[in-house]
Design an enzyme around this catalytic site. Structure first.
Site, PDB file in Angstrom:
ATOM      1  N   SER A 111       0.847  -1.196   0.000  1.00 31.57           N
ATOM      2  CA  SER A 111       0.000   0.000   0.000  1.00 31.57           C
ATOM      3  C   SER A 111       0.878   1.239   0.000  1.00 31.57           C
ATOM      4  CB  SER A 111      -0.890   0.021   1.241  1.00 31.57           C
ATOM      5  OG  SER A 111      -1.424   1.328   1.399  1.00 31.57           O
ATOM      6  N   HIS A 113      -1.262  -1.271  -4.277  1.00 28.38           N
ATOM      7  CA  HIS A 113      -2.519  -0.991  -3.574  1.00 28.38           C
ATOM      8  C   HIS A 113      -2.592   0.507  -3.294  1.00 28.38           C
ATOM      9  CE1 HIS A 113      -5.946  -2.202  -1.011  1.00 28.38           C
ATOM     10  NE2 HIS A 113      -5.533  -1.271  -0.147  1.00 28.38           N
ATOM     11  N   ASP A 117      -4.946   3.509  -1.596  1.00 27.58           N
ATOM     12  CA  ASP A 117      -6.022   3.766  -0.639  1.00 27.58           C
ATOM     13  C   ASP A 117      -6.592   5.170  -0.786  1.00 27.58           C
ATOM     14  OD1 ASP A 117      -6.102   1.317   1.031  1.00 27.58           O
ATOM     15  OD2 ASP A 117      -4.009   1.853   1.425  1.00 27.58           O
ATOM     16  N   MET A 139      -9.197   7.899   0.446  1.00 25.81           N
ATOM     17  CA  MET A 139     -10.000   8.204   1.647  1.00 25.81           C
ATOM     18  C   MET A 139     -10.569   9.608   1.533  1.00 25.81           C
ATOM     19  SD  MET A 139      -7.424   6.807   4.544  1.00 25.81           S
ATOM     20  CE  MET A 139      -6.640   5.204   4.429  1.00 25.81           C
ATOM     21  N   HIS A 148      -8.476   0.923  -3.680  1.00 26.49           N
ATOM     22  CA  HIS A 148      -9.374   0.650  -2.552  1.00 26.49           C
ATOM     23  C   HIS A 148     -10.064   1.961  -2.170  1.00 26.49           C
ATOM     24  CE1 HIS A 148      -9.492  -0.666   2.016  1.00 26.49           C
ATOM     25  NE2 HIS A 148     -10.697  -0.545   1.494  1.00 26.49           N
ATOM     26  N   MET A 182     -12.227   4.100   0.014  1.00 30.62           N
ATOM     27  CA  MET A 182     -12.854   4.263   1.339  1.00 30.62           C
ATOM     28  C   MET A 182     -13.568   5.604   1.290  1.00 30.62           C
ATOM     29  SD  MET A 182      -9.725   2.730   3.534  1.00 30.62           S
ATOM     30  CE  MET A 182      -8.663   2.868   2.108  1.00 30.62           C
ATOM     31  N   MET A 230     -11.185  -6.404   5.721  1.00 40.13           N
ATOM     32  CA  MET A 230     -10.340  -5.488   6.494  1.00 40.13           C
ATOM     33  C   MET A 230      -9.919  -6.162   7.795  1.00 40.13           C
ATOM     34  SD  MET A 230      -9.930  -2.782   4.666  1.00 40.13           S
ATOM     35  CE  MET A 230      -8.922  -1.985   5.912  1.00 40.13           C
ATOM     36  N   GLY A 290      -8.799   3.448   7.512  1.00 37.75           N
ATOM     37  CA  GLY A 290      -8.510   4.863   7.743  1.00 37.75           C
ATOM     38  C   GLY A 290      -7.033   5.189   7.916  1.00 37.75           C
ATOM     39  N   PHE A 291      -6.296   4.257   8.499  1.00 33.72           N
ATOM     40  CA  PHE A 291      -4.895   4.562   8.789  1.00 33.72           C
ATOM     41  C   PHE A 291      -4.006   3.336   8.604  1.00 33.72           C
ATOM     42  CE2 PHE A 291      -7.630   7.323  11.226  1.00 33.72           C
ATOM     43  CZ  PHE A 291      -7.105   8.587  10.965  1.00 33.72           C
ATOM     44  N   GLY A 292      -2.765   3.582   8.206  1.00 28.53           N
ATOM     45  CA  GLY A 292      -1.782   2.510   8.159  1.00 28.53           C
ATOM     46  C   GLY A 292      -1.206   2.306   9.559  1.00 28.53           C
ATOM     47  N   ASP A 347      -6.347  -6.786   4.312  1.00 26.11           N
ATOM     48  CA  ASP A 347      -5.740  -5.450   4.358  1.00 26.11           C
ATOM     49  C   ASP A 347      -5.739  -4.936   5.796  1.00 26.11           C
ATOM     50  OD1 ASP A 347      -4.911  -2.854   3.851  1.00 26.11           O
ATOM     51  OD2 ASP A 347      -6.670  -2.304   2.651  1.00 26.11           O
ATOM     52  N   GLY A 348      -4.532  -4.666   6.298  1.00 28.30           N
ATOM     53  CA  GLY A 348      -4.399  -4.076   7.625  1.00 28.30           C
ATOM     54  C   GLY A 348      -3.555  -4.910   8.565  1.00 28.30           C
ATOM     55  N   GLY A 349      -2.399  -4.377   8.955  1.00 24.26           N
ATOM     56  CA  GLY A 349      -1.557  -5.050   9.935  1.00 24.26           C
ATOM     57  C   GLY A 349      -0.882  -6.314   9.444  1.00 24.26           C
ATOM     58  N   GLY A 402       1.265  -2.281   4.064  1.00 19.14           N
ATOM     59  CA  GLY A 402       1.717  -0.892   3.945  1.00 19.14           C
ATOM     60  C   GLY A 402       2.973  -0.655   4.752  1.00 19.14           C
ATOM     61  N   SER A 403       2.802  -0.383   6.037  1.00 20.13           N
ATOM     62  CA  SER A 403       3.954  -0.031   6.870  1.00 20.13           C
ATOM     63  C   SER A 403       4.999  -1.145   6.924  1.00 20.13           C
ATOM     64  CB  SER A 403       3.489   0.367   8.268  1.00 20.13           C
ATOM     65  OG  SER A 403       2.597  -0.585   8.773  1.00 20.13           O
TER      66      SER A 403
HETATM   67  C1  DX5 Z   1      -6.167   1.127   5.885  1.00 22.98           C
HETATM   68  C2  DX5 Z   1      -5.758   0.891   4.446  1.00 22.98           C
HETATM   69  C3  DX5 Z   1      -4.602  -0.017   4.300  1.00 22.98           C
HETATM   70  C4  DX5 Z   1      -3.328   0.487   4.913  1.00 22.98           C
HETATM   71  C5  DX5 Z   1      -2.621  -0.730   5.431  1.00 22.98           C
HETATM   72  O1  DX5 Z   1      -7.353   1.831   5.917  1.00 22.98           O
HETATM   73  O2  DX5 Z   1      -6.839   0.340   3.713  1.00 22.98           O
HETATM   74  O3  DX5 Z   1      -4.394  -0.377   2.945  1.00 22.98           O
HETATM   75  O4  DX5 Z   1      -2.474   1.175   4.051  1.00 22.98           O
HETATM   76  O5  DX5 Z   1      -1.546  -0.326   6.177  1.00 22.98           O
HETATM   77  P1  DX5 Z   1      -0.772  -1.321   7.144  1.00 22.98           P
HETATM   78  O6  DX5 Z   1      -0.269  -2.467   6.318  1.00 22.98           O
HETATM   79  O7  DX5 Z   1       0.316  -0.471   7.702  1.00 22.98           O
HETATM   80  O8  DX5 Z   1      -1.749  -1.782   8.196  1.00 22.98           O
HETATM   81 ZN    ZN Z   2      -6.406  -0.549   1.654  1.00 23.60          ZN
END
Ligand code: DX5
Ligand code: ZN
Length: 216
Positions: free
Chosen positions: A7, A32, A34, A36, A65, A67, A138, A143-145, A176-178, A198-199
């Site tokens: 991401s 990917h 995102d 928002m 994606h 949102m 999800m 909303g946040f990485g 997606d997420g963590g 992402g991170s």
């Molecule tokens: C969160 C996004 C994710 C985000 C994932 O709302 O949809 O795609 O970038 O970030 P990580 O991998 O750091 O959880």
């Molecule tokens: Zn995403």
């Protein structure tokens, strides 16, 4: 083999071209992106201009994606901007509008997907099961990485795979997420074929090795 979709929410926005080109060198599969809107989620990221700017930089699949609230209003513009896969949230509008948006996406030759927030049960996907190419589960609140992976989403993932096997076996599952080199295992065991990171991807000291671990 699973696919990894880094991401770019966690990329260096001042060096986006470098980071996009580097994804391919690292062996990643999809990009990917995102989007928002500050309404559907409490954060604002980017919109059409970034997708248009990234499109000519890579031949990788752009996995967009959304949102955003009432995505039907904008799906055509996102496909035109260069999305190959377009994901909308089923919580973002009434079912008839979600169905219309999915039809529009497919009519334009783009792959269509729905996403479920953590508190949305697998059964909420029933009206869309045979109308999508992918379902995104999800594993954090959107909303946040950089948030913590919710392992309690795994039964939902497994259930969706079982539901899809009956009506639309070609439909794939994305998480997606963590997602990192540890949490990816349980995702794959429960049916995830595309893993967003992402991170964890952008922080990895050796991105190529990280990609291989997710894909394994
Ligand atoms: C969160 C996004 C994710 C985000 C994932 O709302 O949809 O795609 O970038 O970030 P990580 O991998 O750091 O959880
Ligand atoms: Zn995403």
């Amino acid at each position: 083999m699973a696919k990894i979709a880094p991401s770019i929410l966690s990329a260096d926005f001042a060096n986006m071209e470098r980071d996009i080109r580097q994804l391919k060198e690292a062996g990643a599969d999809w990009v990917h992106m995102d989007v928002m809107d500050g309404i559907f989620v409490p954060n604002i990221s980017f919109g059409f201009p970034l997708i248009q700017a990234v499109r000519p930089l890579t031949d990788m699949v752009l996995d967009v994606h959304l949102m955003i609230d009432r995505p039907l209003r904008y799906v055509e513009q996102f496909v035109k901007a260069g999305a190959d896969w377009l994901t909308i949230h089923i919580e973002a509008d009434q079912p008839h509008n979600t169905l219309e948006a999915l039809e529009k996406i497919r009519a334009m030759g783009c792959k269509a997907a729905i996403s479920l927030k953590p508190r949305t049960p697998a059964e909420a996907a029933i009206p869309y099961l045979d109308k999508v190419d992918m379902i995104l589960v999800m594993t954090v609140e959107p909303g946040f990485g950089g948030q913590k992976f919710m392992a309690d989403m795994m039964p939902k993932l497994k259930k969706l795979r079982q539901m899809l096997d009956e009506v639309n076996p070609d439909c794939i599952l994305e998480v997606d997420g963590g997602v990192d080199e540890n949490t990816c295992t349980v995702c794959k065991e429960n049916g995830a074929e595309v893993l967003v990171a992402g991170s964890a991807y952008f922080k990895a000291a050796d991105r190529q090795a990280f990609v291989k671990k997710i894909q394994a």
